[in-house]
Design an enzyme around this catalytic site. Structure first.
Site, PDB file in Angstrom:
ATOM      1  N   CYS B  15       0.822  -1.326   0.015  1.00 12.78           N
ATOM      2  CA  CYS B  15       0.169   0.035  -0.064  1.00 12.78           C
ATOM      3  C   CYS B  15       0.927   1.354   0.128  1.00 12.78           C
ATOM      4  O   CYS B  15       1.578   1.479   1.029  1.00 12.78           O
ATOM      5  CB  CYS B  15      -0.893   0.036   1.300  1.00 12.78           C
ATOM      6  SG  CYS B  15      -1.877   1.686   1.478  1.00 12.78           S
ATOM      7  N   SER B  68      -3.812   8.271   5.867  1.00 10.90           N
ATOM      8  CA  SER B  68      -2.430   8.637   5.985  1.00 10.90           C
ATOM      9  C   SER B  68      -2.268  10.130   6.160  1.00 10.90           C
ATOM     10  O   SER B  68      -1.401  10.304   6.989  1.00 10.90           O
ATOM     11  CB  SER B  68      -1.783   8.225   4.754  1.00 10.90           C
ATOM     12  OG  SER B  68      -2.439   9.201   3.496  1.00 10.90           O
TER      13      SER B  68
END
Lengths: 223, 223
Positions: B15, B68
């Protein structure tokens, strides 16, 4: 630090992400101007200020920045009072649930514009499920996400509740129970001055027309 | 303030959004542990920690947060050195171009997994165009986004450049010129310790296998 000109918010009138920025500006009593662009007839300068082709964009003097979360963080650091908790872990938790609001907002938009009843129902169920997920995170005493203090998380959910409320007048969505924590939260947000003042006076008409003209399953139910 | 346990990063090995968090943790020399989950066989506890079903998730004691950008902001406020500019307008600009990196990352992912050559080409053109947009924003002397200081923006572009580089070894994408500001930026990031150490040792094999097994147009070119 205060020699800047007043911030300019570049906006579409119906955009829920722009509304977040407007709520935040209102909560902080910031003097700002709004420039509306027409989604269907974008001005030439728009591509220069919005690399992703989206709103909101905030312009401060020669600085331009985009994405509602970015604008929220800038406004929160630049203008008091802070709408974030002081504790860094709580602050991160608030930011995560604001990102979650973005996902709900996108699903709600897809639901309003879904072409078939099947897709509409599927998206409606998704939005309803996501609201039960965030419900567990709301302060037990409410009315706001973090209790009696309004925070940036609230600014990100108010545009969702406003749109669900307006649609509900024309077509019963019944996405959440009429009582309970989500209902209390929605009610508290929809009567908040900053939320009321964050959209144009004729927002209901513009939003409903926009939805009615979308050619969606829902538009056929409310026309 | 330091009574917390070490942060736990919940990760998928391939990822790109997780990689941003890992780079940031490495840049700040933070002691952390990584828990890998298998995308195809998610553990029962995953739904509880990731309301959106995505990674990265960061767990610190009993606090869990996701997305994130949220993790980056938390780490930046919690651990020095700051990877943001001090000036609030510059900071907002950095954050905007990090959001732009998210859009490129999604388009790159869609390109790698596009089923037809037509879709592949269209997405490739989109990624290439977006890189010319960000190119204008890079500091003229480079090598990093803001010049000689590594910032959070760099952490968000390194995962893009790493994947484009690896694919390019097997199938010439030629998404950006071999020389120039983007090439310099990519080269500087790919030899940075924090970037090298942000993925597992056998990342190249895992990422290429993952891409080869995707059934995409690209997978047929590199198998």
């Amino acid at each position: 630090m205060t020699s800047e000109s007043i911030p300019e918010l570049i906006s579409f009138k119906v955009c829920p992400f722009v509304q977040r920025s407007a709520i935040t500006l209102k909560e902080k009593n910031v003097d700002f101007k709004t420039t509306y662009v027409d989604l269907k007839n974008l001005p030439d300068w728009f591509a220069d200020v919005s690399p992703l082709g989206k709103v909101p964009v905030l312009r401060v003097d020669d600085s331009i920045f985009f994405e509602s979360a970015v604008i929220a963080e800038y406004l929160d650091e630049r203008y008091s009072p802070s709408l974030h908790p002081d504790d860094l872990l709580q602050k991160a938790r608030h930011r995560s649930w604001t990102e979650f609001a973005s996902d709900i907002t996108m699903n709600m938009f897809a639901m309003l514009h879904a072409k078939t009843e099947h897709d509409f129902q599927e998206l409606k169920n998704k939005v309803a499920k996501q609201l039960t997920q965030v419900e567990k995170e709301i302060h037990p005493q409410g009315p706001f996400f973090a209790g009696d203090v309004f925070s940036l998380v609230d600014a990100s959910y108010a545009p969702i509740f406003l749109r669900l409320y307006l649609i509900d007048q024309a077509y019963k969505l019944d996405i959440f129970p009429a009582t309970g924590r989500i209902a209390d939260w929605s009610n508290a947000l929809l009567k908040r001055d900053s939320v009321i003042q964050s959209v144009v006076d004729d927002f209901e008409d513009i939003f409903m027309d926009y939805t009615k003209n979308s050619g969606s399953f829902l538009s056929q139910q409310i026309n």
